[in-house]
Motif scaffolding. Structure first.
Motif, PDB file in Angstrom:
ATOM      1  N   GLN A 337       0.818  -1.245   0.048  1.00 56.13           N
ATOM      2  CA  GLN A 337       0.123   0.106  -0.204  1.00 56.13           C
ATOM      3  C   GLN A 337       0.783   1.234   0.075  1.00 56.13           C
ATOM      4  O   GLN A 337       0.342   2.296  -0.400  1.00 56.13           O
ATOM      5  CB  GLN A 337      -1.006   0.027   1.301  1.00 56.13           C
ATOM      6  N   TRP A 338       1.933   1.159   0.698  1.00 55.54           N
ATOM      7  CA  TRP A 338       2.943   2.403   0.831  1.00 55.54           C
ATOM      8  C   TRP A 338       4.219   2.327   0.002  1.00 55.54           C
ATOM      9  O   TRP A 338       4.951   3.301  -0.265  1.00 55.54           O
ATOM     10  CB  TRP A 338       2.815   2.833   2.288  1.00 55.54           C
ATOM     11  N   LEU A 339       4.810   1.094  -0.283  1.00 49.77           N
ATOM     12  CA  LEU A 339       6.096   1.155  -0.767  1.00 49.77           C
ATOM     13  C   LEU A 339       6.033   1.056  -2.212  1.00 49.77           C
ATOM     14  O   LEU A 339       5.247  -0.098  -2.866  1.00 49.77           O
ATOM     15  CB  LEU A 339       6.990  -0.104  -0.423  1.00 49.77           C
ATOM     16  N   LYS A 340       6.634   2.233  -2.861  1.00 48.28           N
ATOM     17  CA  LYS A 340       6.185   2.315  -4.285  1.00 48.28           C
ATOM     18  C   LYS A 340       7.593   2.031  -5.268  1.00 48.28           C
ATOM     19  O   LYS A 340       8.765   2.005  -4.720  1.00 48.28           O
ATOM     20  CB  LYS A 340       5.881   3.803  -4.380  1.00 48.28           C
ATOM     21  N   GLY A 341       7.340   1.549  -6.211  1.00 50.36           N
ATOM     22  CA  GLY A 341       8.337   1.286  -7.370  1.00 50.36           C
ATOM     23  C   GLY A 341       9.565   0.292  -6.937  1.00 50.36           C
ATOM     24  O   GLY A 341      10.334   0.079  -7.576  1.00 50.36           O
ATOM     25  N   SER A 342       9.128  -0.589  -6.228  1.00 49.79           N
ATOM     26  CA  SER A 342       9.965  -1.657  -5.762  1.00 49.79           C
ATOM     27  C   SER A 342       9.473  -3.073  -6.030  1.00 49.79           C
ATOM     28  O   SER A 342       7.813  -3.133  -5.517  1.00 49.79           O
ATOM     29  CB  SER A 342      10.302  -1.367  -4.526  1.00 49.79           C
ATOM     30  N   ASP A 343      10.007  -3.975  -6.632  1.00 48.96           N
ATOM     31  CA  ASP A 343       9.452  -5.327  -6.681  1.00 48.96           C
ATOM     32  C   ASP A 343       9.931  -6.158  -5.897  1.00 48.96           C
ATOM     33  O   ASP A 343      10.052  -7.609  -5.833  1.00 48.96           O
ATOM     34  CB  ASP A 343       9.567  -5.961  -8.154  1.00 48.96           C
ATOM     35  N   PHE A 344      10.734  -5.738  -4.688  1.00 52.50           N
ATOM     36  CA  PHE A 344      11.293  -6.577  -3.642  1.00 52.50           C
ATOM     37  C   PHE A 344      10.198  -7.535  -2.775  1.00 52.50           C
ATOM     38  O   PHE A 344      10.458  -8.427  -2.477  1.00 52.50           O
ATOM     39  CB  PHE A 344      12.095  -5.879  -2.727  1.00 52.50           C
ATOM     40  N   PHE A 345       8.952  -6.727  -2.669  1.00 51.82           N
ATOM     41  CA  PHE A 345       8.008  -7.265  -2.000  1.00 51.82           C
ATOM     42  C   PHE A 345       6.871  -7.934  -2.989  1.00 51.82           C
ATOM     43  O   PHE A 345       6.823  -7.354  -4.004  1.00 51.82           O
ATOM     44  CB  PHE A 345       7.167  -6.422  -1.054  1.00 51.82           C
ATOM     45  N   THR A 346       6.232  -9.134  -2.552  1.00 53.03           N
ATOM     46  CA  THR A 346       5.194  -9.713  -3.586  1.00 53.03           C
ATOM     47  C   THR A 346       3.912  -8.754  -3.456  1.00 53.03           C
ATOM     48  O   THR A 346       3.783  -7.872  -2.567  1.00 53.03           O
ATOM     49  CB  THR A 346       4.922 -10.938  -3.108  1.00 53.03           C
ATOM     50  N   GLU A 347       3.023  -8.894  -4.126  1.00 45.17           N
ATOM     51  CA  GLU A 347       1.670  -8.383  -4.002  1.00 45.17           C
ATOM     52  C   GLU A 347       1.049  -8.926  -2.438  1.00 45.17           C
ATOM     53  O   GLU A 347       0.036  -8.014  -1.903  1.00 45.17           O
ATOM     54  CB  GLU A 347       0.621  -8.832  -5.187  1.00 45.17           C
ATOM     55  N   ASP A 348       1.471  -9.739  -1.941  1.00 49.28           N
ATOM     56  CA  ASP A 348       0.916 -10.084  -0.604  1.00 49.28           C
ATOM     57  C   ASP A 348       1.888  -9.613   0.537  1.00 49.28           C
ATOM     58  O   ASP A 348       1.268  -9.487   1.708  1.00 49.28           O
ATOM     59  CB  ASP A 348       0.732 -11.484  -0.303  1.00 49.28           C
ATOM     60  N   GLY A 349       2.800  -8.813   0.102  1.00 48.55           N
ATOM     61  CA  GLY A 349       3.591  -7.854   1.063  1.00 48.55           C
ATOM     62  C   GLY A 349       4.639  -8.649   2.028  1.00 48.55           C
ATOM     63  O   GLY A 349       4.900  -8.218   3.091  1.00 48.55           O
ATOM     64  N   TYR A 350       5.235  -9.799   1.042  1.00 45.52           N
ATOM     65  CA  TYR A 350       6.201 -10.512   1.923  1.00 45.52           C
ATOM     66  C   TYR A 350       7.373 -10.460   0.879  1.00 45.52           C
ATOM     67  O   TYR A 350       7.265 -10.229  -0.403  1.00 45.52           O
ATOM     68  CB  TYR A 350       5.986 -11.773   1.897  1.00 45.52           C
ATOM     69  N   ARG A 352      10.192 -11.384  -1.909  1.00 46.63           N
ATOM     70  CA  ARG A 352      10.272 -12.475  -2.997  1.00 46.63           C
ATOM     71  C   ARG A 352      11.222 -13.409  -2.628  1.00 46.63           C
ATOM     72  O   ARG A 352      11.113 -14.584  -3.311  1.00 46.63           O
ATOM     73  CB  ARG A 352      10.332 -11.824  -4.412  1.00 46.63           C
ATOM     74  N   VAL A 353      12.175 -12.871  -2.094  1.00 49.48           N
ATOM     75  CA  VAL A 353      13.457 -14.028  -1.803  1.00 49.48           C
ATOM     76  C   VAL A 353      13.054 -14.824  -0.486  1.00 49.48           C
ATOM     77  O   VAL A 353      12.784 -14.060   0.402  1.00 49.48           O
ATOM     78  CB  VAL A 353      14.757 -13.045  -1.687  1.00 49.48           C
ATOM     79  N   PRO A 354      13.184 -16.133  -0.438  1.00 55.52           N
ATOM     80  CA  PRO A 354      12.606 -16.716   0.744  1.00 55.52           C
ATOM     81  C   PRO A 354      13.666 -16.753   1.748  1.00 55.52           C
ATOM     82  O   PRO A 354      14.712 -16.210   1.508  1.00 55.52           O
ATOM     83  CB  PRO A 354      12.442 -18.202   0.205  1.00 55.52           C
ATOM     84  N   PHE A 355      13.397 -17.196   3.004  1.00 53.65           N
ATOM     85  CA  PHE A 355      14.053 -17.153   4.117  1.00 53.65           C
ATOM     86  C   PHE A 355      15.274 -18.294   3.799  1.00 53.65           C
ATOM     87  O   PHE A 355      15.029 -18.954   3.138  1.00 53.65           O
ATOM     88  CB  PHE A 355      13.317 -17.585   5.254  1.00 53.65           C
ATOM     89  N   PRO A 356      16.537 -17.755   4.157  1.00 49.82           N
ATOM     90  CA  PRO A 356      16.958 -16.832   5.179  1.00 49.82           C
ATOM     91  C   PRO A 356      17.629 -15.460   4.537  1.00 49.82           C
ATOM     92  O   PRO A 356      18.353 -14.805   5.008  1.00 49.82           O
ATOM     93  CB  PRO A 356      18.261 -17.440   5.783  1.00 49.82           C
TER      94      PRO A 356
END
Length: 400
Positions: A337-350, A352-356
């Motif tokens: 909702q507030w982080l713009k212009g970045s694809d680091f997070f998915t549409e679900d807000g997590y 993209r790169v898994p743990f760790p």
């Protein structure tokens, strides 16, 4: 850190990272940074630290895991705390942690946008004053740490006929105790830890709860042979593969809890640790709800097909009467909702790169508290992020 006036709103230069969120994740990374001599600014939309714990949890809540798994970096829980600290004790611990670390969040700062300015090599973060309409501040800095967590916003599903129900419908974030429901029939939608505990609390206040169990769920005893189940799992994982530990946990759960399918609770095909790691589905740790289900104090019902006035029709065709509905349907991230212009997070807000490895993005972007591994994951992320930023900050300042 210096500030200057802009035509539209104040602009604040942050000599260090901008941390969004003053819950356990934000406090942890800010404390770790401060221990390395790195200043930061922590922003939060609420008026207190850990607002989820202080404002949106029920009174009887306790930490589900033993306290040593929930410590933040650099500060153990007080010796007099019980194995499973209460909500009030945990909040006191967080406030003491912030004070001892010298972390002073800026409250009532609701971040509405954060965007990387590639030309300037800086992050621009807009925060609106939560209590003063039209009052906004822009924070500018080299690094941005997203620490708003996995539980920023409540999940409120839509149900057919919800407007016809007539009684109060609320999310579990509004629930404090069962006193207000004494003698009433309450339909609790959700069978996670919150749903189970709310049903148990309703029973303690002589309410009549029915719990909607739509999906399969792992229920484990909180302790086995006097040892926390989580401790058993952590120990076994040192020697055995995850799939085998899952198999052992399920067998032990059946030994301690019996066949739950007779109670209307089905176990998933995947193991409890596998589902926690891959999908964030936390197993339920039983603290007494199963006994109340067996005694008939808590009725287990399948999914809801639709609501009608005074009750709901279930997926098996039955009807259940209810005076009130409590939605124990969980929470989700609000980062998109507030982080713009970045694809680091998915549409679900997590991430993209898994743990760790999901704690570090590009252009000075970091995340803390999105590992789906509770407070231990928060601490792990905070230490990594603080070390990485401190290394860059020391190199930067040494050249000035």
């Amino acid at each position: 850190m210096a500030s200057s006036s802009a035509a539209s709103r104040p602009v604040v230069w942050v000599n260090g990272p901008i941390v969004v969120g003053a819950g356990p994740a934000g406090l942890s990374v800010a404390a770790c940074l401060r221990a390395r001599g790195v200043p930061s600014v922590v922003l939060d939309r609420a008026d207190c630290v850990a607002s989820l714990w202080q404002r949106r949890t029920y009174d009887r809540l306790r930490l589900h895991l033993p306290r040593h798994f929930c410590e933040l970096p650099g500060m153990p829980f007080p010796d007099h705390y019980p194995e499973y600290p209460s909500k009030r004790q945990f909040v006191d611990y967080l406030e003491a942690y912030a004070a001892a670390s010298g972390v002073e969040p800026r409250f009532n700062q609701a971040v509405t946008s954060a965007r990387y300015d590639a030309a300037a090599g800086l992050w621009r973060v807009r925060a609106d004053h939560a209590a003063v309409a039209g009052d906004a501040t822009e924070y500018i800095g080299r690094w941005l740490v997203v620490a708003t967590g996995e539980n920023a916003e409540c999940v409120v599903p839509e149900f057919e006929g919800a407007k016809e129900f007539g009684g109060p419908v609320s999310h579990v974030q509004e629930y404090k105790s069962g006193e207000a429901y004494r003698g009433k029939r309450v339909l609790v939608v959700g069978c996670g830890n919150s749903g189970m505990e709310v049903c148990l609390d309703l029973c303690d206040h002589n309410a009549l709860p029915a719990m909607v169990v739509r999906d399969s769920v792992h229920v484990l005893p909180r302790e086995m042979f006097g040892v926390a189940t989580f401790s058993v799992a952590v120990f076994l994982l040192r020697f055995l593969p995850l799939w085998l530990v899952d198999m052992i946990l399920v067998l032990l759960a059946r030994l301690f809890l019996g066949n739950l399918e007779k109670l209307g609770i089905r176990r998933p095909s995947g193991g409890p640790l596998e589902l926690k790691n891959s999908r964030g589905r936390t197993p339920v740790l039983d603290i007494g709800a199963l006994a109340r289900i067996r005694s008939g104090d808590i009725e287990v019902v399948p999914g809801i097909r639709r609501f009608f006035r005074g009750g709901a029709e279930l997926t098996d065709g039955r009807r259940v009467a209810a005076d009130a509905v409590i939605l124990a349907t969980g929470y989700h991230s609000n980062v998109p909702q507030w982080l713009k212009g970045s694809d680091f997070f998915t549409e679900d807000g997590y991430p993209r790169v898994p743990f760790p490895h999901g704690w570090k993005g590009e252009s000075g972007l970091y995340s803390v508290g999105f590992t789906r591994r509770g407070l231990s994951g928060v601490s792990s992320d905070a230490v990594k992020v603080a070390h990485d930023i401190a290394t860059a900050w020391e190199q930067q300042t040494s050249t000035l």
